[in-house]
Design an enzyme around this catalytic site. Structure first.
Site, PDB file in Angstrom:
ATOM      1  N   ARG A 187       1.888  -3.494   4.997  1.00 38.63           N
ATOM      2  CA  ARG A 187       1.916  -4.664   4.129  1.00 38.63           C
ATOM      3  C   ARG A 187       2.594  -5.826   4.834  1.00 38.63           C
ATOM      4  NH1 ARG A 187       1.814  -2.038  -1.602  1.00 38.63           N
ATOM      5  NH2 ARG A 187      -0.385  -2.424  -1.941  1.00 38.63           N
ATOM      6  N   GLN A 219      -2.964  -8.915   5.241  1.00 41.03           N
ATOM      7  CA  GLN A 219      -3.229  -9.144   3.813  1.00 41.03           C
ATOM      8  C   GLN A 219      -4.719  -9.119   3.478  1.00 41.03           C
ATOM      9  OE1 GLN A 219      -1.134 -12.619   2.380  1.00 41.03           O
ATOM     10  NE2 GLN A 219       0.673 -11.402   1.940  1.00 41.03           N
ATOM     11  N   ASP A 244      -6.029  -5.502   2.950  1.00 37.79           N
ATOM     12  CA  ASP A 244      -5.240  -4.630   2.079  1.00 37.79           C
ATOM     13  C   ASP A 244      -6.055  -4.140   0.868  1.00 37.79           C
ATOM     14  OD1 ASP A 244      -3.349  -3.385   0.533  1.00 37.79           O
ATOM     15  OD2 ASP A 244      -1.932  -5.051   0.529  1.00 37.79           O
ATOM     16  N   SER A 268      -4.157  -3.112  -2.411  1.00 38.07           N
ATOM     17  CA  SER A 268      -3.815  -4.225  -3.305  1.00 38.07           C
ATOM     18  C   SER A 268      -5.040  -4.694  -4.086  1.00 38.07           C
ATOM     19  CB  SER A 268      -3.245  -5.403  -2.512  1.00 38.07           C
ATOM     20  OG  SER A 268      -1.938  -5.110  -2.100  1.00 38.07           O
ATOM     21  N   TYR A 315       8.410  -1.292  -0.870  1.00 38.07           N
ATOM     22  CA  TYR A 315       8.170  -0.260  -1.883  1.00 38.07           C
ATOM     23  C   TYR A 315       9.481   0.166  -2.529  1.00 38.07           C
ATOM     24  CZ  TYR A 315       3.428   0.439  -0.109  1.00 38.07           C
ATOM     25  OH  TYR A 315       2.123   0.272   0.254  1.00 38.07           O
TER      26      TYR A 315
END
Ligand SMILES: NC(=O)c1ccc[n+]([C@@H]2O[C@H](COP(=O)([O-])OP(=O)(O)OC[C@H]3O[C@@H](n4cnc5c(N)ncnc54)[C@H](O)[C@@H]3O)[C@@H](O)[C@H]2O)c1
Length: 388
Positions: free
Chosen positions: A128, A133, A136, A139, A235
């Protein structure tokens, strides 16, 4: 480089790993795309759309696997624990496989992929970092699931979400609580707000407070500080049972006042903590709905069952498993964009370039040359570190 897109075979799966709009990006980079007949049908992308964008269509799954240098899947072996194994005999040494493989679920499935000689990448291991991005997929799917969780709750709730002042009286707004304000939780908050609910959000990570508030929701403050709540990847860290017990105690009041509770609280590699007890459920208003997005990891509600909606004392508890598949058009579109961005990062001049100095490549690569190569998966399997 031929990219093969087989039909997803997990029962009920409606997504497809590549959508027609993304084909030209891959063709421009020197790739050919070969899609299994009808692979996109359930997501709203018929074969003719792929052909219109420069892809070819193969009549059989065998043909796709035989011709492809790289395979794009949504749920590969491991993530597809029902029919994924059937693809193993179709893989060959040096062939690239990209998809959700749930490598830390049962790591023995990664050993099985390694034995085929395939070079496999598990997209759930995408780091991450800002650079990754656009790749991902976790997500993207969490975004879709967070949205759909609230839509599901609204459909079942015997009340409306918005406050209405009508000639027939005033309808109070639904109270919605979202536990776990990561990607799916924040999308659930935004969706519940758009429907007109009065929304509260809670997370163990202090950084989530501002994000919850920026969506117009109230942040639930508990007089409880988690030790080291967040790891360096962003996380949540696992807490001990004393902490979770105290958390349940403090959450009880807000849970029992809610018409809808969406739970998303998970910790990587762990069973999800139980945060909503059977007693809390019994004290919720009649007709309330709990959508448990942590169901795949054991669930945040004590009464969650993995494959079955439970009704207890008038409260419906829905295990939200594979929700992204129920919004297949947009889920496939987002997934395909993530996969194409990732693949184009791996490929240089029409050939795979495995640069293990690159964090994105290193963190997602799970098998190569017949071996499991990812350090965390090797550790989970009890194998010695590579080169150690
Ligand atoms: N590219 C990026 O930089 C990028 C991309 C996606 C997510 N992120 C970040 O990664 C983090 C994790 O996001 P995610 O959605 O994958 O999380 P996740 O799916 O692992 O967990 C969902 C949420 O549950 C929360 N949670 C765990 N235990 C809890 C408990 N006991 N009580 C309450 N909440 C609990 C977590 O803090 C998290 O916010 C977030 O900080 C997110 O913003 C960064």
């Amino acid at each position: 480089m031929i990219i093969g897109v087989p039909t997803e075979t997990f029962p009920g799966e409606r997504r497809v790993a590549l959508v027609p709009a993304v084909v030209p990006n891959l063709v421009k980079a020197g790739c050919e795309v070969l899609v299994q007949q009808c692979a996109g049908d359930a997501a709203g992308f018929p074969d003719s759309f792929y052909v219109g964008k420069g892809a070819r269509v193969a009549a059989t799954r065998h043909e796709v696997f035989k011709s492809a240098d790289a395979l794009f899947q949504v749920l590969g072996h491991g993530a597809n624990d029902r029919t994924g194994r059937d693809d193993l005999p179709l893989l060959r040494p040096g062939q690239v496989l990209v998809g959700f493989l749930r490598p830390l679920g049962d790591p023995r499935t990664v050993v099985e992929i390694a034995r085929t000689g395939a070079i496999a990448f598990a997209v759930e291991l995408m780091p991450r970092i800002t650079r990754a991005q656009s790749m991902d997929a976790l997500s993207s799917m969490a975004t879709v699931a967070g949205y759909k969780a609230v839509v599901l709750a609204a459909q079942i709730l015997p009340r409306m979400f918005p406050m209405l002042t009508t000639a027939a009286g005033t309808i109070p707004p639904a109270k919605v609580l979202v536990i776990g304000a990561g990607v799916s939780g924040l999308q659930a908050i935004a969706t519940a707000r758009r429907l007109g609910g009065v929304v509260s959000g809670y997370d163990i990570r202090p950084a989530a407070k501002e994000q919850v508030q920026s969506l117009g929701a109230r942040f639930v403050e508990l007089p409880l500080a988690a030790a080291d709540a967040e790891d360096r990847r962003g996380y949540a860290r696992a807490q001990d049972e004393t902490f979770y017990a105290r958390q349940r105690e403090l959450l009880a009041r807000v849970v029992t006042e809610s018409d809808v509770v969406v739970t998303t609280a998970v910790v990587p590699g762990q069973r999800a903590p139980v945060l909503v007890t059977a007693d809390m459920v019994a004290a919720m208003p009649w007709g309330s709905v709990i959508v448990d997005l942590a169901a795949e990891r054991g669930g945040n509600c004590e009464l969650t069952r993995p494959a079955e909606t439970v009704v207890a004392r008038g409260v419906t508890i829905i295990p939200a498993v594979n929700l992204a598949s129920t919004v297949p058009t947009h889920a496939s579109q987002m997934y395909a964009k993530n996969l194409a961005a990732f693949f184009l990062h791996l490929v240089k001049d029409g050939a795979l370039r495995l640069d293990l100095g690159d964090e994105i490549t290193r963190e997602t690569l799970v098998t190569r040359d017949g071996e499991v190569v990812h350090p965390r998966i090797r550790e989970a399997l009890g194998l010695p570190a590579k080169g150690g």
